[in-house]
Write an enzyme that holds these catalytic residues in place. Sequence first.
Site, mmCIF file in Angstrom:
data_model
loop_
_atom_site.group_PDB
_atom_site.id
_atom_site.type_symbol
_atom_site.label_atom_id
_atom_site.label_comp_id
_atom_site.label_asym_id
_atom_site.label_seq_id
_atom_site.Cartn_x
_atom_site.Cartn_y
_atom_site.Cartn_z
ATOM 1 N N TYR A 1 14.863 14.804 -14.356
ATOM 2 C CA TYR A 1 15.720 13.773 -13.753
ATOM 3 C C TYR A 1 16.634 14.381 -12.687
ATOM 4 O O TYR A 1 16.696 13.901 -11.556
ATOM 5 C CB TYR A 1 16.546 13.095 -14.840
ATOM 6 C CG TYR A 1 17.318 11.882 -14.360
ATOM 7 C CD1 TYR A 1 16.654 10.676 -14.128
ATOM 8 C CD2 TYR A 1 18.689 11.941 -14.147
ATOM 9 C CE1 TYR A 1 17.353 9.562 -13.698
ATOM 10 C CE2 TYR A 1 19.392 10.832 -13.714
ATOM 11 C CZ TYR A 1 18.719 9.633 -13.485
ATOM 12 O OH TYR A 1 19.412 8.532 -13.056
ATOM 13 N N SER B 1 21.953 10.072 -7.972
ATOM 14 C CA SER B 1 22.775 10.083 -9.184
ATOM 15 C C SER B 1 23.721 11.271 -9.110
ATOM 16 O O SER B 1 23.450 12.257 -8.409
ATOM 17 C CB SER B 1 21.885 10.216 -10.426
ATOM 18 O OG SER B 1 22.651 10.494 -11.592
#
Length: 256
Positions: free
Chosen positions: A162, A149
């Site tokens: 995350y 990401s």
Amino acid sequence: MKPVNQLFDLSGKVALVTGGNKGLGKAMARGLAEAGADIFISSRSEGELKTSLAEILDGTGRKGEYCVADMNDRADVARLAETALAKMGRIDILINNAGVNIPQAIDAIDDESWDRVLEVNLSSIMALSRALVPQMKSRKWGRIVHISSIMGFVSKERRNAYSATKSAVIGLAKASALDLGEFGITVNCIAPGPFLTDMPMSVLSDAEKKQFASRTALNRWGDPKELVGPVLMLTSEAGSYVTGQVLVVDGGYIAR
């Protein structure tokens, strides 16, 4: 090397896509099927898997199977690998797409949430790759793509676990690429930016959604189908000399 018009042809290959029941996983699985690959998908929802697999394969003439698996359960990950090999005979392409995001500030993280994010976003990728690599090595060909990401490069509030895992899979890919290069196996990451999928839609406010769009160079969110081209490049002969890399697909988000 194949002729240019066949560089993206995946006929005869078998691809496993975790989290293939929706969003980016489903879009990538459909793209791989359209390029000629047989498809195996997994997620925690059998109902979604059955419906999604039918839609992924529709009109492609390809074969497919699915397996219900919880990537937070190490034994389930091992069973997923065994089931995929038993049902498909081989896995040539592995797309480690399944992920979870539990936003928490650094002074509010609870151990259960931290451990779950690390297990799903990082440890399960190691475990599934570890299980499927030997049969790739035996054929001297394989393609592994971890879905990282842009949050592995930048971050925002409450994305501690995350961002940590999305950075970590980049390091994992680089190391694995060095382990596996001599066996004809490439290992890369794709780092998506703002894409219209369930995960960001469920954790972002309307104001945050607008903010993400306005920060991209294209001034919009991405459509999951726009990830198909990048994944086909990395999983086909078109990307045969690309390994240990991160392909950022973010509409120009981190260029700003």
